[in-house]
Motif scaffolding. Structure first.
Motif, PDB file in Angstrom:
ATOM      1  N   SER A  69       0.901  -1.340   0.005  1.00  0.00           N
ATOM      2  CA  SER A  69      -0.004  -0.029   0.014  1.00  0.00           C
ATOM      3  C   SER A  69       0.912   1.297   0.071  1.00  0.00           C
ATOM      4  CB  SER A  69      -1.027   0.003   1.296  1.00  0.00           C
ATOM      5  OG  SER A  69      -1.734  -1.108   1.258  1.00  0.00           O
ATOM      6  N   PHE A  70       0.194   2.368  -0.342  1.00  0.00           N
ATOM      7  CA  PHE A  70       0.911   3.890  -0.328  1.00  0.00           C
ATOM      8  C   PHE A  70       2.115   3.808  -1.051  1.00  0.00           C
ATOM      9  CE2 PHE A  70      -1.336   3.181   3.817  1.00  0.00           C
ATOM     10  CZ  PHE A  70      -2.011   4.283   3.408  1.00  0.00           C
ATOM     11  N   VAL A  71       2.103   3.338  -2.405  1.00  0.00           N
ATOM     12  CA  VAL A  71       3.264   3.201  -3.174  1.00  0.00           C
ATOM     13  C   VAL A  71       3.216   4.334  -3.988  1.00  0.00           C
ATOM     14  CG1 VAL A  71       4.655   1.984  -4.938  1.00  0.00           C
ATOM     15  CG2 VAL A  71       3.147   0.721  -3.220  1.00  0.00           C
ATOM     16  N   SER A  72       3.801   5.479  -3.457  1.00  0.00           N
ATOM     17  CA  SER A  72       3.692   6.794  -4.250  1.00  0.00           C
ATOM     18  C   SER A  72       4.422   7.065  -5.536  1.00  0.00           C
ATOM     19  CB  SER A  72       4.056   8.017  -3.219  1.00  0.00           C
ATOM     20  OG  SER A  72       3.239   7.977  -2.138  1.00  0.00           O
ATOM     21  N   GLY A  73       3.713   7.494  -6.572  1.00  0.00           N
ATOM     22  CA  GLY A  73       4.494   7.520  -7.786  1.00  0.00           C
ATOM     23  C   GLY A  73       4.173   6.097  -8.714  1.00  0.00           C
ATOM     24  N   VAL A  74       3.517   5.448  -8.301  1.00  0.00           N
ATOM     25  CA  VAL A  74       3.544   4.025  -8.965  1.00  0.00           C
ATOM     26  C   VAL A  74       3.096   4.090 -10.508  1.00  0.00           C
ATOM     27  CG1 VAL A  74       1.047   3.413  -8.308  1.00  0.00           C
ATOM     28  CG2 VAL A  74       2.655   1.769  -8.926  1.00  0.00           C
ATOM     29  N   PRO A  75       2.290   5.277 -10.927  1.00  0.00           N
ATOM     30  CA  PRO A  75       1.704   5.157 -12.446  1.00  0.00           C
ATOM     31  C   PRO A  75       2.867   5.401 -13.209  1.00  0.00           C
ATOM     32  CG  PRO A  75       0.336   6.186 -11.147  1.00  0.00           C
ATOM     33  CD  PRO A  75       1.315   6.062 -10.041  1.00  0.00           C
ATOM     34  N   THR A  76       4.169   5.956 -12.785  1.00  0.00           N
ATOM     35  CA  THR A  76       5.314   6.063 -13.652  1.00  0.00           C
ATOM     36  C   THR A  76       6.350   5.319 -13.092  1.00  0.00           C
ATOM     37  OG1 THR A  76       6.722   8.083 -14.672  1.00  0.00           O
ATOM     38  CG2 THR A  76       6.201   8.174 -12.152  1.00  0.00           C
ATOM     39  N   GLY A  77       6.311   4.359 -12.382  1.00  0.00           N
ATOM     40  CA  GLY A  77       7.334   3.610 -11.696  1.00  0.00           C
ATOM     41  C   GLY A  77       7.924   2.470 -12.573  1.00  0.00           C
ATOM     42  N   ASP A  78       9.071   2.142 -12.508  1.00  0.00           N
ATOM     43  CA  ASP A  78       9.824   1.329 -13.050  1.00  0.00           C
ATOM     44  C   ASP A  78      10.306   0.160 -12.305  1.00  0.00           C
ATOM     45  OD1 ASP A  78       9.697   2.308 -15.966  1.00  0.00           O
ATOM     46  OD2 ASP A  78      10.752   4.036 -14.897  1.00  0.00           O
ATOM     47  N   LEU A  79      10.958   0.470 -11.163  1.00  0.00           N
ATOM     48  CA  LEU A  79      11.682  -0.620 -10.278  1.00  0.00           C
ATOM     49  C   LEU A  79      11.131  -0.430  -9.061  1.00  0.00           C
ATOM     50  CD1 LEU A  79      13.711  -2.650 -10.609  1.00  0.00           C
ATOM     51  CD2 LEU A  79      15.375  -0.828  -9.659  1.00  0.00           C
ATOM     52  N   LEU A  80      10.382  -1.672  -8.298  1.00  0.00           N
ATOM     53  CA  LEU A  80       9.834  -1.653  -7.049  1.00  0.00           C
ATOM     54  C   LEU A  80      10.908  -1.981  -6.092  1.00  0.00           C
ATOM     55  CD1 LEU A  80       7.077  -1.208  -5.433  1.00  0.00           C
ATOM     56  CD2 LEU A  80       7.084  -3.805  -5.842  1.00  0.00           C
ATOM     57  N   ILE A  81      11.332  -1.172  -5.074  1.00  0.00           N
ATOM     58  CA  ILE A  81      12.217  -1.663  -3.870  1.00  0.00           C
ATOM     59  C   ILE A  81      11.179  -2.048  -2.771  1.00  0.00           C
ATOM     60  CG2 ILE A  81      14.179  -0.862  -2.507  1.00  0.00           C
ATOM     61  CD1 ILE A  81      14.531  -0.659  -5.567  1.00  0.00           C
ATOM     62  N   THR A  82      11.084  -3.337  -2.475  1.00  0.00           N
ATOM     63  CA  THR A  82      10.346  -3.834  -1.464  1.00  0.00           C
ATOM     64  C   THR A  82      10.924  -5.010  -0.711  1.00  0.00           C
ATOM     65  OG1 THR A  82       8.108  -4.383  -1.389  1.00  0.00           O
ATOM     66  CG2 THR A  82       9.029  -5.259  -3.432  1.00  0.00           C
ATOM     67  N   SER A  83       9.965  -5.687  -0.182  1.00  0.00           N
ATOM     68  CA  SER A  83      10.328  -6.937   0.795  1.00  0.00           C
ATOM     69  C   SER A  83       9.196  -8.007   1.012  1.00  0.00           C
ATOM     70  CB  SER A  83      11.084  -6.326   2.128  1.00  0.00           C
ATOM     71  OG  SER A  83       9.854  -5.462   2.665  1.00  0.00           O
ATOM     72  N   ALA A  84       9.341  -8.865   1.457  1.00  0.00           N
ATOM     73  CA  ALA A  84       8.487  -9.767   1.874  1.00  0.00           C
ATOM     74  C   ALA A  84       9.031 -10.756   2.972  1.00  0.00           C
ATOM     75  CB  ALA A  84       8.076 -10.859   0.756  1.00  0.00           C
ATOM     76  N   VAL A  85       8.286 -11.456   3.735  1.00  0.00           N
ATOM     77  CA  VAL A  85       8.510 -12.184   4.879  1.00  0.00           C
ATOM     78  C   VAL A  85       8.698 -13.685   4.619  1.00  0.00           C
ATOM     79  CG1 VAL A  85       8.046 -12.557   7.170  1.00  0.00           C
ATOM     80  CG2 VAL A  85       7.502 -10.557   6.313  1.00  0.00           C
ATOM     81  N   TYR A  86       9.775 -14.318   5.087  1.00  0.00           N
ATOM     82  CA  TYR A  86      10.197 -15.940   4.653  1.00  0.00           C
ATOM     83  C   TYR A  86      10.133 -16.327   6.037  1.00  0.00           C
ATOM     84  CZ  TYR A  86      12.732 -19.969   3.714  1.00  0.00           C
ATOM     85  OH  TYR A  86      13.210 -21.331   3.734  1.00  0.00           O
ATOM     86  N   GLU A  87       9.324 -17.361   6.200  1.00  0.00           N
ATOM     87  CA  GLU A  87       9.261 -18.258   7.577  1.00  0.00           C
ATOM     88  C   GLU A  87      10.437 -19.164   7.533  1.00  0.00           C
ATOM     89  OE1 GLU A  87       7.507 -17.770  10.223  1.00  0.00           O
ATOM     90  OE2 GLU A  87       5.782 -16.677   9.678  1.00  0.00           O
ATOM     91  N   ASP A  88      11.571 -18.568   7.994  1.00  0.00           N
ATOM     92  CA  ASP A  88      13.043 -19.562   7.817  1.00  0.00           C
ATOM     93  C   ASP A  88      12.625 -20.520   8.980  1.00  0.00           C
ATOM     94  OD1 ASP A  88      15.668 -20.296   8.530  1.00  0.00           O
ATOM     95  OD2 ASP A  88      16.130 -18.998   6.802  1.00  0.00           O
ATOM     96  N   PRO A  89      13.029 -21.831   8.625  1.00  0.00           N
ATOM     97  CA  PRO A  89      13.064 -23.056   9.643  1.00  0.00           C
ATOM     98  C   PRO A  89      14.047 -22.897  10.744  1.00  0.00           C
ATOM     99  CG  PRO A  89      13.772 -23.934   7.526  1.00  0.00           C
ATOM    100  CD  PRO A  89      13.188 -22.445   7.156  1.00  0.00           C
ATOM    101  N   THR A  90      15.069 -21.935  10.211  1.00  0.00           N
ATOM    102  CA  THR A  90      15.867 -22.112  11.445  1.00  0.00           C
ATOM    103  C   THR A  90      15.968 -20.817  11.845  1.00  0.00           C
ATOM    104  OG1 THR A  90      17.414 -23.469  10.210  1.00  0.00           O
ATOM    105  CG2 THR A  90      18.590 -22.214  11.749  1.00  0.00           C
ATOM    106  N   ALA A  91      16.026 -19.560  11.464  1.00  0.00           N
ATOM    107  CA  ALA A  91      16.313 -18.361  11.854  1.00  0.00           C
ATOM    108  C   ALA A  91      14.874 -17.641  12.262  1.00  0.00           C
ATOM    109  CB  ALA A  91      16.669 -17.235  10.889  1.00  0.00           C
ATOM    110  N   GLY A  92      13.792 -17.981  11.873  1.00  0.00           N
ATOM    111  CA  GLY A  92      12.365 -17.776  12.090  1.00  0.00           C
ATOM    112  C   GLY A  92      11.984 -16.638  11.189  1.00  0.00           C
ATOM    113  N   LYS A  93      11.160 -15.664  11.373  1.00  0.00           N
ATOM    114  CA  LYS A  93      10.442 -14.696  10.468  1.00  0.00           C
ATOM    115  C   LYS A  93      11.824 -13.919  10.126  1.00  0.00           C
ATOM    116  CE  LYS A  93       5.578 -14.139  12.036  1.00  0.00           C
ATOM    117  NZ  LYS A  93       4.954 -14.601  10.962  1.00  0.00           N
TER     118      LYS A  93
END
Length: 381
Positions: free
Chosen positions: A153-177
């Motif tokens: 959400s709140f991705v300002s400028g998205v109509p003209t954007g080319d490259l999204l700098i973002t992240s996601a959460v991985y449930e690592d079996p060893t290290a956790g979230k």
């Protein structure tokens, strides 16, 4: 129209004059965008044509070579004329300047990206403010990488954007979230824009949702892994670089409000109550400007760390409160005229409210400052 190309290589670019010229041209388009909830598309074409989208890229990579302080000045001046244009540009620009800093101080391999920003005019998008420490969305391990599902959400400028700098959460079996950071071209299969942006203010920023549906990100494209919900040293750089740039926009809005109401109030200069209110406005705006300048000084010091991040966030709270107080006083000074959209203050007032919502919000910032003052080592912001 002044453009970057109007300045020969041997001539120093007057970034403030250039920003003033472009800002004046952007103002009309932003009013139309505000009325229709549309993105300021024409204004971004002007920004690209003029060279302001590549201003901070080093000259040797094809950019304008503007200093960090000049970048903040550009955003503040644009904020006086066209709030949405300035805020959307700040989201691109702070990512540019983060990479410039990495190149200058860490010898990071970002030359290719910076050259693309300068020569191809690609635009960067950020989801960092919405994700912050916890991250959002899911990353599922698969052969050769991860499958990402998320709604940003709140991705300002998205109509003209080319490259999204973002992240996601991985449930690592060893290290956790674990939060995985990566850059994703907007034309990647599974990436779509949901046009949901209908807001109180900053209506022209195009801050729509970006939906990531079963998007594949190769393992080698993961730029950073960190524990979810905990402070990571990378955030010291983001804090120091991003927030003075973003908050320059809001100081510009407050300056525009001050100019508007003071011009109007000169007709009542013999009214002692009006003088008192204007004096209060001057105090609040001066406080915002002083706090912003201190934030810029902290960024220029290149002394990244917990104390600098703390001081920048203190500045963020002071700027936010003083900008909002400036707007309240401006409404009071203008009286009934402030309620009329044609006067122009109503829009500035609405746009300034966005200053509340960038991290760290005041409660979290005060918790951080209090813990540090009391000798407690925080692991979250």
């Amino acid at each position: 129209m002044l453009e970057l190309k109007d300045y020969p290589q041997s001539q120093t670019v007057d970034w403030r004059t250039l920003a003033e010229s472009i800002g004046q041209q952007c103002a009309k388009e932003e009013l139309l965008a505000d009325d229709s909830d549309c993105f300021v598309t024409k204004n971004f074409a002007l920004l690209q044509e003029s060279g302001l989208t590549r201003a901070g890229v080093p000259v040797e990579f094809g950019g304008g070579g503007a200093s960090y302080r000049e970048i903040c000045d550009i955003l503040r001046i644009l904020g006086r004329h066209c709030s949405s244009t300035a805020l959307a540009l700040s989201m691109h620009t702070h990512q540019v300047m983060v990479n410039v800093w990495k190149w200058q101080h860490q010898n990071a391999d970002v030359e290719g990206l910076l050259r693309r920003i300068a020569t191809e005019q690609i635009m960067l998008l950020s989801t960092g403010g919405g994700d912050w420490l916890n991250g959002s969305g899911t990353a599922t391990l698969t052969e050769g990488g991860f499958i990402i599902n998320a709604c940003k959400s709140f991705v300002s400028g998205v109509p003209t954007g080319d490259l999204l700098i973002t992240s996601a959460v991985y449930e690592d079996p060893t290290a956790g979230k674990t939060v995985l950071h990566f850059a994703l071209p907007m034309n990647t299969p599974g990436v779509s824009v949901e046009p949901v942006w209908q807001a109180m203010g900053m209506r022209g920023t195009g801050s729509h949702n970006v939906r990531l549906s079963n998007v594949f990100v190769p393992e080698q494209k993961i730029a950073l892994r960190r524990p979810a919900g905990k402070w990571h040293p990378a955030f010291h750089l983001i804090t120091a670089i991003a927030f003075p740039i973003i908050y320059s926009v809001y100081v510009g809005i407050a300056e525009a409000a001050r100019k508007l109401v003071v011009q109007e109030a000169t007709q009542r200069q013999n009214d002692s109550h009006i003088c008192y209110l204007v004096g209060g406005l001057e105090n609040e705006l001066a406080t915002a400007k002083l706090a912003l300048q201190q934030m810029i000084v902290l960024s220029e010091s290149n002394q990244l760390g917990l104390e600098t991040s703390n001081q920048v966030m203190i500045g963020r709270t002071i700027v936010a409160k003083s900008v909002l107080n400036t707007m309240d006083l401006a409404m009071e000074i203008a009286g009934g005229r402030a309620f009329q959209r044609s006067f122009g203050l109503e829009k500035l007032f609405r746009d300034a409210q966005g200053v509340r919502y960038h991290p760290l919000r005041e409660e979290a910032q005060r918790q951080l400052a209090g813990k540090l003052a009391l000798g407690v080592s925080p692991n979250t912001f």
